[in-house]
Design an enzyme around this catalytic site. Structure first.
Site, PDB file in Angstrom:
ATOM      1  N   LYS A   1       0.901  -1.212   0.030  1.00  0.00           N
ATOM      2  CA  LYS A   1      -0.067   0.124   0.081  1.00  0.00           C
ATOM      3  C   LYS A   1       0.984   1.063  -0.012  1.00  0.00           C
ATOM      4  CE  LYS A   1      -3.910  -2.559   2.131  1.00  0.00           C
ATOM      5  NZ  LYS A   1      -4.633  -2.922   3.171  1.00  0.00           N
TER       6      LYS A   1
ATOM      7  N   GLN B   1      -4.874  -1.490   9.353  1.00  0.00           N
ATOM      8  CA  GLN B   1      -4.718  -2.982   8.669  1.00  0.00           C
ATOM      9  C   GLN B   1      -5.485  -3.695   9.697  1.00  0.00           C
ATOM     10  OE1 GLN B   1      -3.667  -3.568   5.492  1.00  0.00           O
ATOM     11  NE2 GLN B   1      -4.112  -5.555   5.941  1.00  0.00           N
TER      12      GLN B   1
ATOM     13  N   ASP C   1     -10.963   2.933   4.085  1.00  0.00           N
ATOM     14  CA  ASP C   1     -11.529   1.602   3.728  1.00  0.00           C
ATOM     15  C   ASP C   1     -13.072   1.480   3.623  1.00  0.00           C
ATOM     16  OD1 ASP C   1      -9.658  -0.454   3.211  1.00  0.00           O
ATOM     17  OD2 ASP C   1      -8.909  -0.354   5.450  1.00  0.00           O
TER      18      ASP C   1
HETATM   19  N1  GUN Z   1      -6.867  -6.832   5.732  1.00  0.00           N
HETATM   20  C1  GUN Z   1      -7.202  -7.569   4.969  1.00  0.00           C
HETATM   21  N2  GUN Z   1      -7.832  -6.922   3.677  1.00  0.00           N
HETATM   22  C2  GUN Z   1      -7.865  -5.453   4.214  1.00  0.00           C
HETATM   23  C3  GUN Z   1      -8.200  -4.252   3.658  1.00  0.00           C
HETATM   24  O1  GUN Z   1      -8.873  -4.309   2.607  1.00  0.00           O
HETATM   25  N3  GUN Z   1      -8.222  -3.325   4.464  1.00  0.00           N
HETATM   26  C4  GUN Z   1      -7.687  -3.436   6.006  1.00  0.00           C
HETATM   27  N4  GUN Z   1      -7.510  -2.441   6.640  1.00  0.00           N
HETATM   28  N5  GUN Z   1      -7.340  -4.644   6.291  1.00  0.00           N
HETATM   29  C5  GUN Z   1      -7.265  -5.702   5.544  1.00  0.00           C
END
Ligand code: GUN
Length: 299
Positions: A53, A97, A120
């Site tokens: 990311k 996350q 998100d």
């Molecule tokens: N863990 C697995 N997929 C994701 C996601 O799309 N966003 C976040 N914040 N954590 C995750």
């Protein structure tokens, strides 16, 4: 052979469309959009996702800030960190996350991210906007899948879709986005009887249940579109060979597969988004898109 839906190509298209918006919002704010990524602890998979990311931000010109507290952090301490980010004028978007360590109350944490900085789309207010069909940040992977279907001109309106998996991160928002696009949606999960039959009725299958190679030929109607979202590591040689991953296993001692049997799907699907190379790149592209959109709203 099905048409392969290539996430990297769709990501390039999304990035190309974002670049002028990014330049405009940067001129308006006098700084690049800022994304804070909160990574609690040392989970290797989460560390890798976060690194990807951050690289996505660097590639596009978004300013990223990593906040990485120890795995022992308490809920209250984490809420304080989020409060600081919520009030930081250089931060437009915040991502926590998942998953979080057991002692942390994940629900409280997701509710503590300011809805106007929710990269998100996991805050209940934004989930509510999704249910109501109103604009708000959308969960990145499902939003990326919708972009992929659009890019490859795969009709959704009036078609039958089966979503396999009911997670808050993928299954539920995916079902809502498909519904909003006028699909007739069935949400299947671990307690669904006759899963193969439910999937076989569908024109579009989105598999996000985390069970390696669960979706076999008998689940897939001839010509259907199959989107694989799972990622599981196979450490058994015979299993890897059975799933056409012998070379990868020989090189690395393990192989990655999704929820869809990659050998079977090639025989029946009309279009197929594989693992790896399918939706993975789109999750990051949509995170960038959400960040730019949130920055535009702050300008
Ligand atoms: N863990 C697995 N997929 C994701 C996601 O799309 N966003 C976040 N914040 N954590 C995750």
């Amino acid at each position: 052979m099905p048409q392969i839906l290539d996430g990297k190509i769709v990501r390039e298209e999304i990035f190309a469309n974002l670049k002028p918006r990014l330049a405009a919002v940067q001129a308006k704010l006098g700084r690049p959009p800022g994304l804070a990524v909160v990574l609690v602890g040392e989970d290797p998979a989460s560390k890798q996702y976060v690194q990807n990311k951050i690289k996505g931000c660097a590639d596009l010109g978004i300013c990223s800030r990593k906040v990485a507290p120890a795995a022992t952090i308490s809920t209250e301490q984490l809420l304080k960190e989020l409060d600081k980010l919520n009030h930081d004028p250089a931060i437009d978007a915040i991502l926590v996350q998942m998953p979080l360590p057991k002692q942390v109350d994940s629900r409280k944490v997701l509710e503590a991210v300011a809805p106007g900085k929710d990269a998100d789309g996991f805050h209940p207010l934004n989930v509510g906007h999704l249910v109501a069909g109103r604009p708000a940040p959308r969960a990145c992977t499902p939003a990326g899948i919708m972009e992929m279907l659009k890019y490859y001109r795969i009709a959704v309106d009036g078609r039958k879709a089966a979503v396999v998996g009911r997670s808050d991160i993928i299954g539920k928002p995916m079902a809502l986005l498909l519904l909003q696009a006028n699909a007739t949606v069935t949400v299947c999960h671990s307690r669904t009887p006759n899963l193969a039959e439910e999937c076989h009725r569908a024109d579009i299958i989105v598999a996000a249940i985390g069970k390696p190679a669960l979706i076999t030929a008998d689940f897939i109607r001839r010509g259907a579109t199959v989107i694989d979202v799972g990622t599981s590591r196979i450490t058994d040689r015979a299993e890897a060979e059975r799933l056409g991953r012998a070379n990868e296993f020989a090189q690395k001692g393990a192989a990655w597969v999704g929820d869809v049997n990659p050998v079977d799907v090639e025989k029946v699907a009309g279009a197929y988004s594989p693992v790896p190379g399918g939706v993975g790149p789109l999750t990051i592209a949509m995170l960038m898109s959400n960040t730019v959109q949130l920055a535009e709203q702050h300008g």
